[in-house]
Design a protein around this motif. Sequence first.
Motif, PDB file in Angstrom:
ATOM      1  N   GLY A  28      -1.784  56.594 -10.302  1.00 42.94           N
ATOM      2  CA  GLY A  28      -1.181  56.551  -8.979  1.00 42.94           C
ATOM      3  C   GLY A  28      -2.212  56.660  -7.884  1.00 42.94           C
ATOM      4  N   GLY A  44     -16.658  39.756 -16.580  1.00 41.47           N
ATOM      5  CA  GLY A  44     -16.584  40.997 -17.367  1.00 41.47           C
ATOM      6  C   GLY A  44     -15.912  40.766 -18.704  1.00 41.47           C
ATOM      7  N   ALA A 104      -9.985  36.763 -15.673  1.00 42.20           N
ATOM      8  CA  ALA A 104      -9.177  36.978 -16.881  1.00 42.20           C
ATOM      9  C   ALA A 104      -8.615  38.382 -16.905  1.00 42.20           C
ATOM     10  CB  ALA A 104      -9.997  36.681 -18.131  1.00 42.20           C
ATOM     11  N   GLY A 105      -7.941  38.752 -15.805  1.00 40.34           N
ATOM     12  CA  GLY A 105      -7.090  39.945 -15.834  1.00 40.34           C
ATOM     13  C   GLY A 105      -5.741  39.503 -16.390  1.00 40.34           C
ATOM     14  N   ILE A 106      -4.709  40.312 -16.154  1.00 44.76           N
ATOM     15  CA  ILE A 106      -3.404  39.954 -16.717  1.00 44.76           C
ATOM     16  C   ILE A 106      -2.901  38.639 -16.129  1.00 44.76           C
ATOM     17  CG2 ILE A 106      -2.059  41.351 -15.046  1.00 44.76           C
ATOM     18  CD1 ILE A 106      -1.156  40.812 -18.747  1.00 44.76           C
TER      19      ILE A 106
HETATM   20  C1  FAD Z   1      -3.506  52.925 -10.350  1.00 43.81           C
HETATM   21  C2  FAD Z   1      -2.754  51.617 -10.505  1.00 43.81           C
HETATM   22  C3  FAD Z   1      -1.493  51.629 -11.074  1.00 43.81           C
HETATM   23  C4  FAD Z   1      -0.785  50.424 -11.214  1.00 43.81           C
HETATM   24  N1  FAD Z   1       0.402  50.439 -11.897  1.00 43.81           N
HETATM   25  C5  FAD Z   1       1.052  49.274 -12.136  1.00 43.81           C
HETATM   26  C6  FAD Z   1       2.221  49.245 -12.935  1.00 43.81           C
HETATM   27  O1  FAD Z   1       2.649  50.282 -13.464  1.00 43.81           O
HETATM   28  N2  FAD Z   1       2.849  48.057 -13.135  1.00 43.81           N
HETATM   29  C7  FAD Z   1       2.391  46.885 -12.574  1.00 43.81           C
HETATM   30  O2  FAD Z   1       3.028  45.849 -12.746  1.00 43.81           O
HETATM   31  N3  FAD Z   1       1.250  46.872 -11.839  1.00 43.81           N
HETATM   32  C8  FAD Z   1       0.570  48.025 -11.625  1.00 43.81           C
HETATM   33  N4  FAD Z   1      -0.591  48.033 -10.900  1.00 43.81           N
HETATM   34  C9  FAD Z   1      -1.057  46.767 -10.308  1.00 43.81           C
HETATM   35  C10 FAD Z   1      -1.698  45.857 -11.338  1.00 43.81           C
HETATM   36  O3  FAD Z   1      -2.612  46.571 -12.132  1.00 43.81           O
HETATM   37  C11 FAD Z   1      -2.420  44.719 -10.613  1.00 43.81           C
HETATM   38  O4  FAD Z   1      -1.565  44.101  -9.672  1.00 43.81           O
HETATM   39  C12 FAD Z   1      -2.848  43.653 -11.622  1.00 43.81           C
HETATM   40  O5  FAD Z   1      -3.591  44.249 -12.652  1.00 43.81           O
HETATM   41  C13 FAD Z   1      -3.665  42.560 -10.950  1.00 43.81           C
HETATM   42  O6  FAD Z   1      -4.057  41.677 -11.958  1.00 43.81           O
HETATM   43  P1  FAD Z   1      -5.086  40.523 -11.683  1.00 43.81           P
HETATM   44  O7  FAD Z   1      -5.242  39.759 -12.931  1.00 43.81           O
HETATM   45  O8  FAD Z   1      -4.672  39.808 -10.441  1.00 43.81           O
HETATM   46  O9  FAD Z   1      -6.441  41.286 -11.268  1.00 43.81           O
HETATM   47  P2  FAD Z   1      -7.452  42.085 -12.174  1.00 43.81           P
HETATM   48  O10 FAD Z   1      -6.769  42.785 -13.282  1.00 43.81           O
HETATM   49  O11 FAD Z   1      -8.258  42.938 -11.255  1.00 43.81           O
HETATM   50  O12 FAD Z   1      -8.351  40.975 -12.828  1.00 43.81           O
HETATM   51  C14 FAD Z   1      -9.206  40.179 -12.069  1.00 43.81           C
HETATM   52  C15 FAD Z   1     -10.311  39.678 -12.969  1.00 43.81           C
HETATM   53  O13 FAD Z   1     -11.103  38.780 -12.206  1.00 43.81           O
HETATM   54  C16 FAD Z   1     -12.447  38.976 -12.530  1.00 43.81           C
HETATM   55  N5  FAD Z   1     -13.293  38.502 -11.440  1.00 43.81           N
HETATM   56  C17 FAD Z   1     -13.712  39.160 -10.337  1.00 43.81           C
HETATM   57  N6  FAD Z   1     -14.492  38.385  -9.588  1.00 43.81           N
HETATM   58  C18 FAD Z   1     -14.550  37.190 -10.216  1.00 43.81           C
HETATM   59  C19 FAD Z   1     -15.207  35.971  -9.922  1.00 43.81           C
HETATM   60  N7  FAD Z   1     -15.948  35.810  -8.817  1.00 43.81           N
HETATM   61  N8  FAD Z   1     -15.086  34.949 -10.795  1.00 43.81           N
HETATM   62  C20 FAD Z   1     -14.324  35.069 -11.916  1.00 43.81           C
HETATM   63  N9  FAD Z   1     -13.690  36.211 -12.227  1.00 43.81           N
HETATM   64  C21 FAD Z   1     -13.792  37.259 -11.392  1.00 43.81           C
HETATM   65  C22 FAD Z   1     -12.559  40.477 -12.752  1.00 43.81           C
HETATM   66  O14 FAD Z   1     -13.690  40.791 -13.546  1.00 43.81           O
HETATM   67  C23 FAD Z   1     -11.234  40.791 -13.439  1.00 43.81           C
HETATM   68  O15 FAD Z   1     -11.343  40.780 -14.830  1.00 43.81           O
HETATM   69  C24 FAD Z   1      -1.339  49.211 -10.740  1.00 43.81           C
HETATM   70  C25 FAD Z   1      -2.620  49.200 -10.197  1.00 43.81           C
HETATM   71  C26 FAD Z   1      -3.325  50.386 -10.083  1.00 43.81           C
HETATM   72  C27 FAD Z   1      -4.728  50.354  -9.527  1.00 43.81           C
END
Ligand code: FAD
Length: 458
Positions: free
Chosen positions: A335, A53, A29-31
Amino acid sequence: MQNRRMPPDTVDSAAHPARGSREVAVLGAGIVGAMVAGALLRDGHRVTLIEPGEPGGEQAASFGNGAWISPASVVPMSTPGLWKKLPGYLSDRSGPLVIRWRALPALLPWLLRFWWAGHSLPRVQATARALAALLHDAPERHLRAAAQAGVAGLVVQRGLLYLYPDRAAFEAETLAWRLRRNNGVLARELDGAALRALLPDVDGRYGLGLLVAAGAHCLDPGAYVAALVRQAQAGGARLLRARALGFAFGPGPQGGRLTAVRTEAGDVACERAVICAGIASAGLAQQAGDWIPLASERGYHVVWPEAPVHLGLPVMPSDGKMALTPTRGGLRVAGQVELAAVSASPDWRRADLLTRFAQQMFPALRPGQAPAGSAPRSTEDSAACAAAPTSRWMGHRPSTPDGLPVIGPSAQNPDIVHAFGHGHVGLAAAPATAELVADLLAGRTPAIDPWPYRADRF
Ligand SMILES: Cc1cc2nc3c(=O)[nH]c(=O)nc-3n(C[C@H](O)[C@H](O)[C@H](O)COP(=O)(O)OP(=O)(O)OC[C@H]3O[C@@H](n4cnc5c(N)ncnc54)[C@H](O)[C@@H]3O)c2cc1C
């Protein structure tokens, strides 16, 4: 747009209704997971979000990113000529990109693919086109999503500003701006005087700006994700606070149909599963039979809760490659790309580099430089003096070597759908990703061509 070949027996073929009501487990449940859950609920599916989390919590990349929602983020990290810079990345510990020596052997296959992905112009152009398909209307999508989740104020469209010391520095990025222009990104040039009118506190060395007026940013990415998850729960989604461990399949050909997601809290019965677990996704994809090269491009942020600078919109300096973003919590400077093992401890010197660079950009951030008793010039963007950032964070960009996410059915079992690997653009690309996942699960012809993001491209 013409849809090309998808893997055989792709997610729900014509045998299933376009709008079906299925049990779907969303892993993470990330974005991305939050957006996917919302899109699936709108299609009438029954959704269980599995997340160990706090949704939008510090463990997620979605918590600490630069908060940019940029249609201009179509330029992949790997571009022609990159290999010439590699020795510098390995030796210059103060640059925006470092590779930890100890991680190098394990990272080599990923790095080779990374180099290959950017070795020719046509490849880079194709990547930019595929990113643009997910990003071109990202600001509008997020403005809508935030309003629907009852947090309209969390996404604002004030433009995004790229800063250059001079024209030579700008011209060094000609390829990047050509890729943006060719993908419909409009940018307005600002001279030194116009820059200073917009950014009165910025150091005098910046003489040129490129303003992407259509860009937006999020004032609190963690709170935004939490609100989207709350909205999903209000719409009927179940939130299970547990880690997903793998999958259970029934008897049948090709390993049989999906019957459940295995979690720390027991099996969750479902007909479909969507993997959105950020950096943990590759392990789960492997459980589904897919090998996806995913590396952590670790990034950092620091926050000045009461920065004595006026920053009305996010900026990115060409010489620092970091995002300085006004957020609800203060000035966030995000960054650095650190290629290292996921389990390696943070190297807070990377966060210190962000601090030092921000202080070079904005003299008022230097210790002792802020005018005593200075009053805030606006409520959320700046406030009275504070010499040092008070919080720092490290997180994992879930990155594929070709800079494109993996979106679409598992090559081994089409009941499992991938939605991860968004690297630098996951916040911005999440709504379009969710729409594509929902289209694929419903068996609709997707509005976005899924071909560039297919799982079996590696
Ligand atoms: C420093 C930095 C700056 C960035 N700046 C930008 C920006 O300005 N604009 C932009 O578009 N992107 C930006 N990004 C990239 C962006 O943050 C990521 O691409 C995006 O947040 C990924 O989202 P997600 O939901 O895939 O992963 P995450 O946000 O990492 O969420 C994954 C979720 O899965 C859960 N999880 C883990 N393991 C399991 C499991 N086994 N079972 C169930 N759940 C699990 C975790 O707890 C977490 O909550 C940046 C990243 C960083 C690090």
